[in-house]
Scaffold this active site. Structure first.
Site, PDB file in Angstrom:
ATOM      1  CB  SER A  89      -0.916  -0.008   1.312  1.00 55.73           C
ATOM      2  OG  SER A  89      -0.120  -0.192   2.455  1.00 55.73           O
ATOM      3  CG  HIS A 121      -1.466   4.297   3.480  1.00 58.67           C
ATOM      4  ND1 HIS A 121      -2.722   3.990   3.968  1.00 58.67           N
ATOM      5  CD2 HIS A 121      -1.185   3.116   3.249  1.00 58.67           C
ATOM      6  CE1 HIS A 121      -3.110   2.939   3.775  1.00 58.67           C
ATOM      7  NE2 HIS A 121      -2.330   2.239   3.496  1.00 58.67           N
TER       8      HIS A 121
END
Length: 573
Positions: A314, A369
């Protein structure tokens, strides 16, 4: 535009098609919706002089080959075309077909939810609108008759006036659509010319799936692997990276996932975003910025907050989004506004949504992230490609290699600095938390074995050795097997703290006493010699020795926590 510029034929076409506006899937000019405008702009529809778009028929049903477009001269519909053998792009495409109103057969008629124009030309319509097919067939027959005979039905003056007033806006809309279509077509051609094939994206997806498959074949739970399993395969962890010198975990963790659902979501996102960004930057630049973003996200995860086990692509995928933003900043004038605006809006929306969602869901690694997003954005700025793409040459390839190497080297330097800083901030609580996670399953097995040994001791006392339960041998075998597996697990426990290492050694001594008690119980059950039960080196002496060690480990743990200020006011750890 004056009234002299309004063609009676255009008025007739709009008046004939106006009744179709009563059907939900039909949108008439100039009130076309965004979806219809997008299709009309993307479809390569050459216009004859004076021709413009007047209606679109669209629906969400997958069964209908739609949309259907109607201009002042013809009807246009689309069909899915399978890629040719050996084609670069293996995805199906939409192929357009068209028929002039004057070329439609006189037998044009509705057949179910389609309109048969004759000569094998069948226009599919939304399947839940049979009356629409009848109305469209009737309108086409009317226009065909007018085009071939010159006999046109009269249009009411009031309706003709309203249509004439709307035609200038319809023509202006069509002109904008033609310009947008040309811009999009040129951009697609440039995109495919620079990178007709994508290599890195499918290779990354294949690598992540292969790692998950290998873990599953090795016995790791496919849906929800444990932290211990993930660490064994290379998961990111601040303690091991900062204190254990295992910086290799930063890139390795990008290819690991916490189960099949985690893998599926990340690979779907990569498959959607990756090909576009790879074509924008080129394969080498894309592969570099993907790994830089992945490592940057992993480093941010290690550097911020408590030490934890983290895995997943991610952070790298957020880096791909960051690279899109970089490209849009650098080449904002090179990309057509019709592509730039929605792409920028979608990218920012995705980033904001995921950041906000991560802020309210603790399990989401927000640091990874944001770290990946920032690393990908910076890498995108450093690796910005020329646009339109230049012809590949030795000089261009050399510049790409130098740029990728420089960005990779800068990432290594930044990570080394961050690892040094993180090593200075590791707290005793971080060390103990990591150690406790490793030994928790080991302690569970030891507790179960201790309970089992107490049950066996009661059986021996009650039967005086004369009656032994039939399943005793199997229970002892299970306890010994689990005990020896625990010893191996204790050898693998990692901690840089000598005190915690000594604690693990005490647990190993406890485990050895349990194994010795199991062996003595087996001898007693086999021969009935009371020495194996009560003498030196017998069952009872090993159980008592294990109990003494367990008591000392409890005191050791309390002392460790108290000395490091990790107890509350009631002196509870």
């Amino acid at each position: 535009m004056t009234s002299e510029d309004i063609s009676p034929w255009d008025v007739l076409v709009l008046a004939t098609l106006a009744p179709l506006g009563a059907f939900r899937p039909v949108h008439l000019t100039p009130n076309l919706g965004p979806a219809e405008l997008g299709v009309a702009a993307s479809a390569p529809i050459p216009r004859a002089p004076g021709e413009f778009l007047v209606a679109a028929i669209s629906d969400s049903s997958e069964a209908a080959a739609i949309p259907v477009l109607l201009t002042t001269r013809r009807i246009i519909w689309f069909e899915r075309i399978a890629p040719a053998t050996g084609a670069v792009d293996r995805r199906p495409t939409l192929g357009g077909r068209a028929a002039d109103f004057s070329d439609v057969g006189p037998e044009a008629a509705a057949v179910g939810s389609t309109v048969d124009l004759g000569a094998g030309r069948v226009v599919p319509l939304p399947p839940d609108q049979p009356r629409l097919a009848e109305a469209l067939a009737e309108a086409i027959r009317t226009l065909r008759h007018a085009a071939t005979t010159g006999e046109a039905p009269a249009v009411a003056p009031a309706l003709a006036a309203r249509i004439a007033a709307a035609i200038p806006r319809a023509r202006a809309l069509d002109a904008r659509l033609a310009d947008v279509g040309a811009e999009r077509s040129r951009f697609r051609q440039e995109l495919m010319a620079g990178s007709p094939r994508v290599y890195a994206t499918p290779a990354i997806v294949a690598a992540c799936v292969a790692v998950w498959g290998a873990m599953t074949l090795a016995g790791v739970a496919p849906g929800q692997p444990t932290s211990e399993d993930l660490l064994a395969w290379g998961a990111n962890n601040a303690l091991r990276v900062a204190l254990g010198g295992e910086a290799w975990r930063l890139p390795a963790s990008v290819f690991l996932h916490g189960g099949i659902l985690h893998l599926a979501v990340n690979m779907w996102a990569l498959a959607v975003l990756g090909p576009l960004v790879e074509r924008l930057y080129g394969t080498a630049r894309f592969a570099t910025l993907y790994m830089v973003a992945g490592v940057g996200g992993a480093m941010a995860s290690s550097a911020i907050g408590p030490a934890r086990v983290s895995v997943g692509a991610s952070g790298a995928i957020f880096g791909v989004l960051g690279a899109i933003l970089s490209f849009l900043i650098i080449h904002r004038h090179a990309i057509p506004p019709s592509i730039l605006k929605p792409l920028r809006s979608q990218t920012l929306t995705f980033v904001v949504f995921n950041v906000a969602f991560g802020a309210i869901v603790p399990a989401i690694d927000q640091a990874a992230h944001l770290g990946g997003l920032a690393a990908g954005f910076l890498a995108g700025l450093a690796l910005w490609p020329p646009w339109p793409p230049l012809r590949t040459s030795a000089a261009a390839r050399a510049r790409t290699v130098v740029a990728c190497a420089a960005v990779a080297a800068a990432t290594v330097v930044a990570c080394a600095w961050a690892i040094d800083r993180r090593a200075e901030t590791i707290s005793p609580a971080d060390l103990f938390r990591d150690f406790a996670l490793q030994i928790a399953p080991i302690e569970d097995v030891q507790d179960d074995t201790a309970k089992g040994l107490m049950d066996i001791a009661r059986e021996f006392a009650q039967t005086d050795g004369r009656t032994i339960k039939a399943d005793l041998a199997a229970r002892l075998d299970d306890q010994e097997r689990e005990g020896r597996a625990n010893l191996e697990a204790l050898k693998a426990v990692w901690t840089p703290d000598p005190k915690l290492r000594a604690f693990a050694d005490l647990m190993a001594d406890f485990q050895r006493e349990q194994i010795a008690a199991v062996e003595a119980a087996r001898r007693y059950a086999r021969a009935g010699d009371r020495h194996d039960l009560e003498g030196d080196g017998g069952f009872t002496s090993h159980v008592q020795a294990a109990a003494r060690i367990r008591a000392s480990t409890g005191g050791f743990q309390e002392s460790y926590l108290r000395d490091r200020g990790m107890t509350d006011e009631d002196d509870e750890p």
